[in-house]
Design an enzyme around this catalytic site. Structure first.
Site: not given
Ligand code: NI
Length: 237
Positions: A34, A183
């Site tokens: 992400d 991430h």
């Molecule tokens: Ni996020």
């Protein structure tokens, strides 16, 4: 926005290639990244995925996609799935309705402009969702995707801690059909992901995109349904 809403609902042909088949006992896992793309972290991750023939899913933030369109194109060209993570990472549950829709549409249209494909997966920032968001997703043909394995990579920023969280035993650790949250904007995450991919492949896992996991295990992603893994989902009915 109404015209954009219709376009979102109409979608566009999937970027997925020919349907692969897997041995009946194959263990599948979906790694998801992400908040990117990140300028230096995402290219390195893409290189490492490519070396291993591994596929991943990127839930990108529109404002970052705008900065690094070449990375979005590269993700698509190399067979990864691209999902919507809003335009500027706003909490969609706290946003008013117009803002919620605008955050989703602006990111979606940007991805379509870059890749030619409207994303059909949405991961709301923070994983925050409510009935209003789920109803909107259903109306516009979007599936929501959260996770079963939270590596807490954004918090620890430490390779060993990320791996320990991912490979913990029990419900919240890696297992067949899991969706793993990371991430691709931290060097420590890429370091951990490289070792994670090697360990998973040694253990016989096949690293697939979220749409591929849901195609094989659930007959495809359904609009308005929130998925956590291939066996856990939440539908508003
Ligand atoms: Ni996020």
């Amino acid at each position: 926005l109404d015209e954009a809403n219709s376009r979102l609902a109409a979608g566009s042909p999937s970027a997925e290639g020919t349907a692969a088949t897997y041995p009946a006992d194959a263990k599948l896992i979906a790694l998801t990244f992400d908040d990117g793309p990140g300028k230096s972290t995402t290219p390195r991750l893409l290189d490492e995925l490519k070396k291993r023939g591994a596929k991943a899913t990127f839930f990108v933030v529109g404002s970052n996609a705008k900065k690094y369109p070449d990375l979005i194109r590269r993700m698509a060209e190399e067979g990864h799935a691209i999902g919507n993570h809003s335009y500027s990472h706003q909490n969609l549950v706290k946003a008013d309705e117009a803002t919620m829709k605008e955050q989703i549409l602006r990111c979606a249209e940007l991805i379509q402009t870059i890749t030619g494909h409207m994303p059909t997966l949405l991961r709301p920032p923070g994983g925050n969702f409510d009935d209003r968001l789920q109803t909107y997703a259903k109306e516009t043909g979007l599936s929501l995707v959260n996770w079963t394995v939270d590596t807490r990579d954004w918090k620890t920023r430490d390779k060993e801690a990320i791996l320990a969280a991912a490979f913990q035993t029990g419900t919240y650790g890696i297992q067949d059909g899991a969706i793993v949250l990371m991430h691709d904007v931290y060097e420590s995450t890429v370091d951990a992901a490289v070792e994670m991919m090697d360990r998973l492949q040694e253990q016989g896992y096949i690293l697939v995109t979220v749409p591929e996991l849901l195609r094989v295990r659930c007959g495809g992603a359904q609009a308005g349904v929130l998925y956590y893994s291939d066996s856990r989902s939440h539908s508003i009915g």
